[in-house]
Design a protein around this motif. Sequence first.
Motif, PDB file in Angstrom:
ATOM      1  N   MET A   1       0.874  -1.092   0.060  1.00 20.12           N
ATOM      2  CA  MET A   1      -0.104   0.059  -0.086  1.00 20.12           C
ATOM      3  C   MET A   1       0.886   1.181   0.135  1.00 20.12           C
ATOM      4  N   ASN A   2       0.747   2.283  -0.997  1.00 25.59           N
ATOM      5  CA  ASN A   2       1.413   3.505  -0.963  1.00 25.59           C
ATOM      6  C   ASN A   2       0.552   4.519  -0.592  1.00 25.59           C
ATOM      7  N   THR A   3       0.892   4.862   0.711  1.00 23.62           N
ATOM      8  CA  THR A   3      -0.128   5.897   1.294  1.00 23.62           C
ATOM      9  C   THR A   3       0.488   7.378   0.859  1.00 23.62           C
ATOM     10  N   GLY A   4       1.758   7.265   0.412  1.00 20.21           N
ATOM     11  CA  GLY A   4       2.554   8.618   0.134  1.00 20.21           C
ATOM     12  C   GLY A   4       3.018   9.118   1.492  1.00 20.21           C
ATOM     13  N   ILE A   5       2.932   8.566   2.541  1.00 19.03           N
ATOM     14  CA  ILE A   5       3.516   8.949   4.020  1.00 19.03           C
ATOM     15  C   ILE A   5       4.644   8.314   4.372  1.00 19.03           C
ATOM     16  N   ASN A   6       5.710   9.386   4.352  1.00 21.34           N
ATOM     17  CA  ASN A   6       7.130   8.691   4.964  1.00 21.34           C
ATOM     18  C   ASN A   6       6.782   7.872   6.177  1.00 21.34           C
ATOM     19  N   GLU A   7       7.310   6.667   6.059  1.00 14.55           N
ATOM     20  CA  GLU A   7       7.337   5.814   7.318  1.00 14.55           C
ATOM     21  C   GLU A   7       8.177   6.475   8.432  1.00 14.55           C
ATOM     22  N   ASP A   8       9.007   7.201   8.095  1.00 13.07           N
ATOM     23  CA  ASP A   8      10.018   8.044   9.157  1.00 13.07           C
ATOM     24  C   ASP A   8       9.307   9.155   9.921  1.00 13.07           C
ATOM     25  N   VAL A  94      -0.974  13.075  -2.607  1.00  9.27           N
ATOM     26  CA  VAL A  94      -2.473  13.426  -2.266  1.00  9.27           C
ATOM     27  C   VAL A  94      -2.752  12.818  -0.945  1.00  9.27           C
ATOM     28  N   ALA A  95      -2.401  11.408  -0.941  1.00  8.74           N
ATOM     29  CA  ALA A  95      -2.726  10.806   0.356  1.00  8.74           C
ATOM     30  C   ALA A  95      -2.194  11.346   1.650  1.00  8.74           C
ATOM     31  N   PHE A  96      -0.825  11.494   1.502  1.00  7.05           N
ATOM     32  CA  PHE A  96      -0.258  12.285   2.578  1.00  7.05           C
ATOM     33  C   PHE A  96      -1.037  13.699   3.202  1.00  7.05           C
ATOM     34  N   TYR A  97      -1.206  14.424   2.146  1.00  9.50           N
ATOM     35  CA  TYR A  97      -1.758  15.616   2.493  1.00  9.50           C
ATOM     36  C   TYR A  97      -3.310  15.427   3.122  1.00  9.50           C
ATOM     37  N   LYS A 127      -8.363   6.214  -3.364  1.00 14.35           N
ATOM     38  CA  LYS A 127      -8.631   4.622  -3.331  1.00 14.35           C
ATOM     39  C   LYS A 127      -7.296   3.787  -3.622  1.00 14.35           C
ATOM     40  N   GLU A 128      -6.506   4.152  -4.398  1.00  9.96           N
ATOM     41  CA  GLU A 128      -5.298   3.349  -4.975  1.00  9.96           C
ATOM     42  C   GLU A 128      -4.266   3.343  -3.593  1.00  9.96           C
TER      43      GLU A 128
END
Length: 341
Positions: A1-8, A94-97, A127-128
Amino acid sequence: MNTGINEDISEDMLLKMAAGMEYRPLTAEDAMRLKPFYSIRPNKSCDAAPLCQYIYRYFYRVKFCEFEDALILMFCSDDGEIYGFLPYCRPEKVAFYFKLQEIYFNKVLKMPFAITSADEEGVELLKEAGALDGYDIEEIEDAKDYLYYAESLRTLAGRKYSKKRNHINKFNQIYDGRWEYRKLTYEDRCEVLAFLRLWMDKKVSMGESEGVNESGDEFDPMVELEAEFKGIQDVVNDKRLYDHIRIGGIFIDGRLEAFSMGDYNEAEKLAIIDVEKANEEIPGLYQVINQQFALNEYPEAELINREDDVGIEGLRKSKMSYYPSGFERKYLIRQKDHRPC
């Protein structure tokens, strides 16, 4: 899953970032300066350029937050409900913001997160990324934008547009040699506003059926029209904006009888018609301004967005009569099971 959020990035860091978000009212300077954000990601909605949001900022109480590499908006309803908006940023962010706005709403505003008028391209990105777990998604049927092939509106070629051509031919027979299309300038501002006030006074005297806003709630169109008047007034009275928008009118016997105003998204080759007003007592005039504006102001456009019908039957029939090539659908996204802090 690519949420666009940096895991760090920790939850504490996200909360700190959200707490630092500052929303401000949208000004003309902001609308001009922020325009590049609107074409960063795919988006064919009427909100894919800033003019629409600037004109209607009184009605929707538009505020914006410029956060690093993203533009984030907020709208407020008459009853005080606050809505976020899908961010203008690179598709992979987009998912991060979206998540950052969620934290802002939940932890800073202490309320559930809701987004209005979410464009279908942005919804698909979420959704992606799997970012919509825990959210209800509802299409706002009456808020979908009507899309048209630009060449079709410029030429009105083919049998299906025969009625439109007939209206224009009759107009030309009556007003041959008496009318002209003209790009409007700052010097025309007083005539534009005088015409607009007459147009609105006629609407008030005729009455209007109720419409449906982006949240699916009924509203009095006259409230929106008054807010629209103030927004248009701000535009035409600001000389700087004429270099950033497209505006033209039809003059008959030297008198302004119709005008249209729009914006453009270069990345999508998309013309956005934000305003179209004409003297309804002159048969064929709406067909003429529709075609002439597309011909003169958007020769390079591939698609034209003529916005939604706000649930008004007359508008729906009018927009359908131009045979849309498709629709830009809008969605209401609401967080489920949020407990206020």
